[in-house]
Design a protein around this motif. Structure first.
Motif, short mmCIF file in Angstrom:
data_model
loop_
_atom_site.label_atom_id
_atom_site.label_comp_id
_atom_site.label_asym_id
_atom_site.label_seq_id
_atom_site.Cartn_x
_atom_site.Cartn_y
_atom_site.Cartn_z
N LYS A 142 57.69 -22.60 40.05
CA LYS A 142 57.07 -22.41 38.69
C LYS A 142 57.21 -21.24 38.32
CE LYS A 142 52.19 -22.55 36.70
NZ LYS A 142 50.81 -22.94 37.19
N GLY A 143 57.22 -19.90 38.85
CA GLY A 143 57.37 -18.63 38.38
C GLY A 143 58.79 -18.38 38.52
N LYS A 144 59.69 -19.19 38.90
CA LYS A 144 61.28 -19.17 38.82
C LYS A 144 61.53 -17.94 39.71
CE LYS A 144 61.51 -22.51 36.15
NZ LYS A 144 60.70 -23.47 36.50
N ASP A 145 60.77 -17.69 40.91
CA ASP A 145 61.23 -16.64 41.57
C ASP A 145 61.61 -17.15 43.14
OD1 ASP A 145 60.41 -14.18 40.03
OD2 ASP A 145 58.48 -14.84 40.12
N ILE A 146 62.66 -16.38 43.52
CA ILE A 146 62.87 -16.53 45.25
C ILE A 146 62.59 -15.21 46.07
CG2 ILE A 146 64.83 -16.79 46.92
CD1 ILE A 146 66.56 -17.75 44.08
#
Length: 134
Positions: free
Chosen positions: A124-128
């Motif tokens: 959802k936040g496009k984070d890894i």
């Protein structure tokens, strides 16, 4: 413990967990785009990278591995290289294979990458998020 954060990369219509890592062997280094694949057992890189590192594939152990297609088999060559996530470097095993796209990116998997980190995907936040185990 060291923490890292990366953004998903948009490829066409889709976002994918892709990041750049430093790879090195025999005093030769390069940056390489990799897909973080939690379903992959191994790190799999295109054989062209082995040639850049002057690794003689004919002297390596041959490995056969499966994929998502029933009955589909890949053949590669097992070697050891160094991977760097920013300034965090570690030696790991990799399978060099001609069967993956030379125009795409490598795959980092469970053995040789995921076991070095605690990894959290936030689609959802496009984070890894990566955090070293030590």
């Amino acid at each position: 413990m060291i923490k890292f954060r990366y953004k998903y990369v948009k490829i066409g219509m889709y976002y994918r967990p892709i990041m750049s890592v430093a790879v090195s062997h025999n005093n030769v280094s390069s940056n390489y785009m990799v897909l973080l694949d939690s379903g992959a057992d191994f790190n799999i890189f295109h054989s062209d990278l082995a040639r850049i590192f002057k690794i003689d594939l004919s002297k390596l152990k041959t490995i056969t591995f499966g994929g998502i297609n029933k009955g589909s088999k890949g053949v590669g060559y097992l070697s050891a290289i160094t991977i760097g996530v920013e300034n965090y470097l570690f030696d790991t095993s990799v399978i060099f294979c001609d069967s993956i796209s030379p125009n795409g990116y490598g795959i980092v998997g469970q053995n040789g990458f995921f076991n070095k980190f605690k990894i959290r995907f936030d689609y959802k936040g496009k984070d890894i998020y990566l955090k070293t185990n030590t």
